[in-house]
Design an enzyme around this catalytic site. Structure first.
Site, short mmCIF file in Angstrom:
data_model
loop_
_atom_site.label_atom_id
_atom_site.label_comp_id
_atom_site.label_asym_id
_atom_site.label_seq_id
_atom_site.Cartn_x
_atom_site.Cartn_y
_atom_site.Cartn_z
N THR A 14 3.97 -4.26 8.71
CA THR A 14 3.61 -4.31 7.30
C THR A 14 2.60 -3.23 6.91
O THR A 14 2.30 -3.06 5.73
CB THR A 14 3.02 -5.68 6.94
OG1 THR A 14 1.90 -5.96 7.80
CG2 THR A 14 4.08 -6.77 7.10
N GLY A 15 2.06 -2.50 7.89
CA GLY A 15 1.12 -1.43 7.60
C GLY A 15 1.83 -0.16 7.14
O GLY A 15 3.06 -0.06 7.20
N ARG A 42 -1.24 -13.33 9.09
CA ARG A 42 -1.41 -13.20 7.64
C ARG A 42 -0.14 -12.72 6.95
O ARG A 42 0.06 -12.97 5.76
CB ARG A 42 -2.55 -12.22 7.32
CG ARG A 42 -3.92 -12.67 7.81
CD ARG A 42 -5.01 -11.74 7.28
NE ARG A 42 -4.76 -10.35 7.61
CZ ARG A 42 -5.16 -9.79 8.75
NH1 ARG A 42 -5.80 -10.51 9.66
NH2 ARG A 42 -4.93 -8.51 8.99
N SER A 43 0.69 -12.01 7.68
CA SER A 43 1.90 -11.43 7.07
C SER A 43 3.15 -12.28 7.26
O SER A 43 4.22 -11.93 6.74
CB SER A 43 2.16 -10.03 7.67
OG SER A 43 1.11 -9.15 7.35
N CYS A 133 -2.91 12.32 14.57
CA CYS A 133 -2.10 13.02 13.55
C CYS A 133 -2.52 14.48 13.38
O CYS A 133 -1.66 15.37 13.24
CB CYS A 133 -2.20 12.29 12.21
SG CYS A 133 -3.88 11.89 11.70
N GLN A 160 -8.76 16.00 5.75
CA GLN A 160 -7.87 14.87 5.97
C GLN A 160 -7.93 13.85 4.83
O GLN A 160 -9.01 13.44 4.40
CB GLN A 160 -8.21 14.20 7.31
CG GLN A 160 -8.01 15.14 8.49
CD GLN A 160 -8.40 14.55 9.84
OE1 GLN A 160 -9.03 15.20 10.66
NE2 GLN A 160 -8.02 13.30 10.08
N HIS A 264 -2.62 15.87 5.57
CA HIS A 264 -3.80 16.49 6.17
C HIS A 264 -3.61 18.01 6.18
O HIS A 264 -2.51 18.52 6.47
CB HIS A 264 -3.98 16.02 7.62
CG HIS A 264 -4.38 14.58 7.73
ND1 HIS A 264 -4.74 13.80 6.66
CD2 HIS A 264 -4.48 13.78 8.84
CE1 HIS A 264 -5.06 12.60 7.09
NE2 HIS A 264 -4.91 12.55 8.39
#
Length: 358
Positions: A14-15, A42-43, A133, A160, A264
């Site tokens: 869910t992120g 929670r999800s 990243c 970033q 970024h």
């Protein structure tokens, strides 16, 4: 004999990164037999789509990986520390997007355009690490230049976006920006002094995510400070470059959080052993996998975060010779940090994994 499809679990589904992983799996037609969406309690109750079908979000627990072939993890370092070994012991190959396993000598750290051969070493722990990243986008561009002229030293400054911190950071930037925009009344005839005085109260604006206001500001701190006064983000770029590309390259980094929504940017200066002209570098990079050159000063053409958004390629431009040294180049590198900087890189690793190794 290869399988027709693989059972895939997305941890942290869910992120932002987990959600992007699901989209990339679908867009690139990864051979998914069954997909399992995992997140915290929670999800539970939410549903996520994959190939037009709704899938319920399940709570991550110790029995979540029975029958799972590949686990894409992006739910935080503490979650990976606990659950990645459990998944690996169940026979699931983990591709972890957190920093937890990156510098583990028994875990390959992989950028597919740079060191794909390392993927085969997953068998030691059944875990493969996704790099930071900022490191990913830098090394996608520098690998072909290193092959051509051998890089001796890298000086990199990053710019970033707040999306790298998450949804709460985006909300904080938007709320701060609205508060400042609604409070400042400025007539250009009144001059900058009036503007500066109007901005003074915002030195004390409420902050929850960052140590200082991020709206209309640049923060030269990403992650915690280390004993050497570099931040952990800066040292990640140093450590990971050595592990992925070449331990003999000297690297120094300054990482800065800027008030942009996504993408970024990096100012990268390299010193090489062999002379490489700007034109030679452009010619090499135009042929490099995963790289797109945008470099036409006459048209003000160069990489922007708006151009990188949703783009699989890492963009590079402002390629010019460093006139302060004999064998140096300056480059401007921009990439979508959620896509290539995380989700896409993980799925590319999975693609090579199923094509060559399992």
């Amino acid at each position: 004999m290869k399988k027709d499809g693989y059972n895939v679990a997305v941890v942290g589904a869910t992120g932002a990164v987990g959600n992007m992983m699901i989209k990339v799996l679908e867009r690139r037609s990864f051979p998914v037999k069954q997909i399992c969406m995992l997140a915290s309690g929670r999800s539970v109750g939410r549903k996520l789509q994959f190939k037009g079908k709704d899938y319920p979000v399940l709570e991550l627990n110790e029995s979540s990986f029975e029958g799972i072939d590949i686990g894409l993890f992006s739910a935080g370092g503490s979650i990976s520390a606990r659950f990645a070994p459990i998944a690996a012991n169940e026979g699931c190959i983990v591709i972890d997007n957190t920093a937890h396993f990156r510098m583990d000598t028994d875990v390959p750290l992989v950028v597919p355009e740079v060191n794909p051969e390392q993927i085969g070493k997953y068998t030691v722990k059944n875990i493969i690490a996704n790099p930071n990243c900022s490191t990913i986008q830098m090394l996608v561009v520098l690998k072909p230049l290193h092959d051509a002229a051998e890089i001796k030293r890298i000086v990199v400054s990053t710019y970033q976006s707040v999306s790298g911190t998450g949804k709460d950071a985006l909300e904080e930037m938007l709320n701060q920006s609205r508060e400042m925009a609604n409070s400042i009344q400025w007539n250009k005839e009144e001059g900058l002094d009036k503007l500066w005085s109007g901005l003074m109260p915002f030195r004390q604006i409420e902050t929850k995510v960052y140590p200082h206001r991020i709206a209309f500001e640049c923060l030269p701190q990403i992650d915690i400070f280390m004993p050497n006064d570099y931040t952990k983000e800066e040292m990640k770029m140093v450590w990971e470059t050595g592990k992925i590309l070449d331990p003999n390259i000297r690297v120094t980094a300054t990482t800065v959080r800027v008030p942009t929504f996504s993408g970024h940017s990096e100012s990268v200066n390299i010193e090489t052993k062999e002379k490489l002209s700007a034109q030679e570098a452009k010619d090499i990079l135009r042929k490099a996998p995963g790289v797109k050159v945008l470099d036409d000063p006459s048209k003000s053409e160069y990489p922007l975060t708006a151009l990188a958004a949703g783009e699989d390629y890492t963009l590079v431009g402002r390629i010019r010779e460093d006139e302060s040294i004999d064998k140096g180049l300056n480059l401007w590198v921009v990439s979508d940090n959620i896509l290539k900087g995380a989700a896409l890189n993980a799925v590319q690793i999975a693609e090579i994994l199923v094509e060559r190794y399992i």
